[in-house]
Design a protein around this motif. Structure first.
Motif, mmCIF file in Angstrom:
data_model
loop_
_atom_site.group_PDB
_atom_site.id
_atom_site.type_symbol
_atom_site.label_atom_id
_atom_site.label_comp_id
_atom_site.label_asym_id
_atom_site.label_seq_id
_atom_site.Cartn_x
_atom_site.Cartn_y
_atom_site.Cartn_z
ATOM 1 N N GLU A 1 43.570 22.804 33.659
ATOM 2 C CA GLU A 1 43.903 24.122 34.176
ATOM 3 C C GLU A 1 44.358 25.024 33.033
ATOM 4 O OE1 GLU A 1 46.069 24.548 37.727
ATOM 5 O OE2 GLU A 1 45.138 22.830 38.726
ATOM 6 N N LEU A 2 43.910 26.281 33.098
ATOM 7 C CA LEU A 2 44.187 27.253 32.051
ATOM 8 C C LEU A 2 45.146 28.311 32.573
ATOM 9 C CD1 LEU A 2 40.508 27.753 30.838
ATOM 10 C CD2 LEU A 2 42.217 26.228 29.839
ATOM 11 N N VAL B 1 45.049 32.333 27.187
ATOM 12 C CA VAL B 1 44.309 33.593 27.261
ATOM 13 C C VAL B 1 43.590 33.949 25.962
ATOM 14 C CG1 VAL B 1 44.585 36.095 27.502
ATOM 15 C CG2 VAL B 1 45.554 34.562 29.208
ATOM 16 N N PRO B 2 44.223 33.831 24.785
ATOM 17 C CA PRO B 2 43.467 34.172 23.568
ATOM 18 C C PRO B 2 42.171 33.377 23.422
ATOM 19 C CG PRO B 2 45.809 34.051 23.071
ATOM 20 C CD PRO B 2 45.642 33.536 24.472
ATOM 21 N N ASP C 1 38.318 34.861 23.709
ATOM 22 C CA ASP C 1 37.381 34.622 22.604
ATOM 23 C C ASP C 1 36.086 34.005 23.111
ATOM 24 O OD1 ASP C 1 36.743 34.244 19.642
ATOM 25 O OD2 ASP C 1 36.655 32.176 20.365
ATOM 26 N N LEU C 2 36.199 33.027 24.006
ATOM 27 C CA LEU C 2 35.004 32.393 24.558
ATOM 28 C C LEU C 2 34.190 33.390 25.376
ATOM 29 C CD1 LEU C 2 33.341 29.820 24.944
ATOM 30 C CD2 LEU C 2 34.821 29.234 26.890
ATOM 31 N N ILE C 3 34.867 34.219 26.162
ATOM 32 C CA ILE C 3 34.171 35.233 26.954
ATOM 33 C C ILE C 3 33.453 36.217 26.042
ATOM 34 C CG2 ILE C 3 34.509 37.205 28.488
ATOM 35 C CD1 ILE C 3 34.717 34.565 29.959
ATOM 36 N N ALA C 4 34.115 36.634 24.958
ATOM 37 C CA ALA C 4 33.515 37.608 24.038
ATOM 38 C C ALA C 4 32.254 37.050 23.392
ATOM 39 C CB ALA C 4 34.530 38.006 22.974
ATOM 40 N N ARG C 5 32.232 35.741 23.153
ATOM 41 C CA ARG C 5 31.079 35.129 22.488
ATOM 42 C C ARG C 5 29.947 34.781 23.436
ATOM 43 N NH1 ARG C 5 32.181 30.432 20.766
ATOM 44 N NH2 ARG C 5 34.361 30.178 21.359
ATOM 45 N N THR C 6 30.230 34.709 24.722
ATOM 46 C CA THR C 6 29.215 34.264 25.679
ATOM 47 C C THR C 6 28.822 35.339 26.693
ATOM 48 O OG1 THR C 6 30.955 33.311 27.078
ATOM 49 C CG2 THR C 6 29.897 31.848 25.468
ATOM 50 N N GLN C 7 29.675 36.327 26.921
ATOM 51 C CA GLN C 7 29.374 37.474 27.782
ATOM 52 C C GLN C 7 28.946 37.093 29.199
ATOM 53 O OE1 GLN C 7 29.750 40.845 26.769
ATOM 54 N NE2 GLN C 7 30.797 39.886 25.041
ATOM 55 N N ARG D 1 44.608 39.470 32.026
ATOM 56 C CA ARG D 1 45.309 38.841 33.152
ATOM 57 C C ARG D 1 44.363 38.476 34.301
ATOM 58 N NH1 ARG D 1 48.803 41.978 35.773
ATOM 59 N NH2 ARG D 1 49.897 40.180 36.682
ATOM 60 N N THR D 2 43.077 38.400 34.030
ATOM 61 C CA THR D 2 42.141 37.977 35.074
ATOM 62 C C THR D 2 42.508 36.593 35.605
ATOM 63 O OG1 THR D 2 40.340 39.305 34.146
ATOM 64 C CG2 THR D 2 39.709 37.489 35.588
#
Length: 232
Positions: A107-108, A113-114, A118-124, A131-132
Motif C-alpha cells: 500500500e502506498l 508520493v514523490p 515520478d512514475l506517472i510522469a514517465r508513463t503518462q 494528493r490523488t
C-alpha cells in the motif's frame, strides 16, 4: 459478478462521486463542483441544461479557467472555447474478471508520493496529482526498493469504484505487473461490495489487457475541457 450495481450512475460518475462517497474532497455546494485542486482535476455539474449552470461554473473556477467538456447536445455560450478533446472509453467488469490479493502489492501513501509522481510522469497513464492518493487505496510493486508499478482507486460513485493510475516502469513491462495490480485493486473493491470500472483512451494499447482481464466497453465518450471567458 453477482448483485451488480446500477450502471446508469456511471453516466455521470464524477458528479455522483463528488456528491456521494467523495463529497469530503469536493469544492462547491451548488450546481457545479470540483475536487480539491491538489487531489483531482475532475469537475462536474448537476445538470448541463440548468439555466444557471454556466454562471455556477464561473463562480466555482473563475474566469479563464478550464472545466469539464459538456455533452454534444449542450451548446457553449459566447466566450467559451473548447481547449482539449480526446476519444475515450468507459469499461466495466464482467463475470470473467478474476480478482485476487497480490502478495507483493504494497500500500502506498503520502511518503510514497514523490515516487508515484515520478512514475506517472514517465508513463503518462492519466491525471495524477500530489494528493490523488487520498481518493482511495493505491498499491505498488517494488524492485530493489524502487517503485516499478502502481495502480489504485479514483472516483467512487455510489456502488462503484474506478481503477486508475495503472502504470509500469518501461524497464519492467512484460512481466505482468499491471495485470496483477489491477486484479489486486479489483479484489479489494469487490470485498467492500462495489463494482469495478475504469476509463482509458480509445487508442490505448492497454485495452487488450483490460479485455483479457474481463472488462467490457460500456460506452464510448470524449474526454475534454472548455475554458470560461477571461473577463478581459
Amino acid at each position: 459478478m453477482s448483485g451488480a450495481p446500477n450502471e446508469e450512475i456511471l453516466d455521470d460518475a464524477v458528479w455522483a462521486a463528488l456528491t456521494g462517497p467523495l463529497a469530503h474532497l469536493a469544492v462547491g455546494d451548488g450546481d457545479a463542483r470540483r475536487f480539491q485542486p491538489d487531489v483531482c482535476s475532475f469537475t462536474a455539474v448537476r445538470d448541463w441544461h440548468s439555466p444557471g449552470v454556466w454562471a455556477a461554473i464561473v463562480d466555482l473556477v473563475g474566469p479563464g479557467a478550464d472545466f469539464a467538456l459538456p455533452p454534444d447536445d449542450v451548446a457553449l455560450p459566447p466566450g467559451w472555447e473548447v481547449t482539449f478533446t480526446l476519444a475515450g472509453v468507459q469499461l466495466v467488469e464482467t463475470d470473467r474478471l478474476e480478482t485476487r490479493a497480490d502478495p507483493e502489492a504494497v500500500e502506498l501513501g503520502a511518503d510514497d508520493v514523490p515516487e508515484m509522481l515520478d512514475l506517472i510522469a514517465r508513463t503518462q497513464p492519466g491525471p495524477f496529482l500530489p494528493r490523488t492518493h487520498v481518493m482511495g487505496r493505491y498499491v505498488g510493486i517494488r524492485r530493489d526498493g524502487a517503485l516499478v508499478a502502481m495502480a489504485g482507486e479514483r472516483t467512487r460513485p455510489p456502488g462503484w469504484t474506478e481503477i486508475s493510475a495503472v502504470a509500469t516502469d518501461p524497464a519492467y513491462r512484460g512481466q505482468g505487473f499491471a495485470a496483477r495490480l489491477v486484479r489486486d485493486v479489483a479484489h479489494h473493491i469487490r470485498e467492500r461490495g462495489d463494482g469495478v470500472y475504469l476509463h482509458t483512451t480509445a487508442a490505448n494499447p492497454a485495452r487488450v489487457l483490460y479485455d483479457r482481464l474481463g472488462f467490457r466497453v460500456r460506452r464510448e465518450l470524449t474526454f475534454g475541457t472548455v475554458r470560461s471567458p477571461s473577463g478581459s
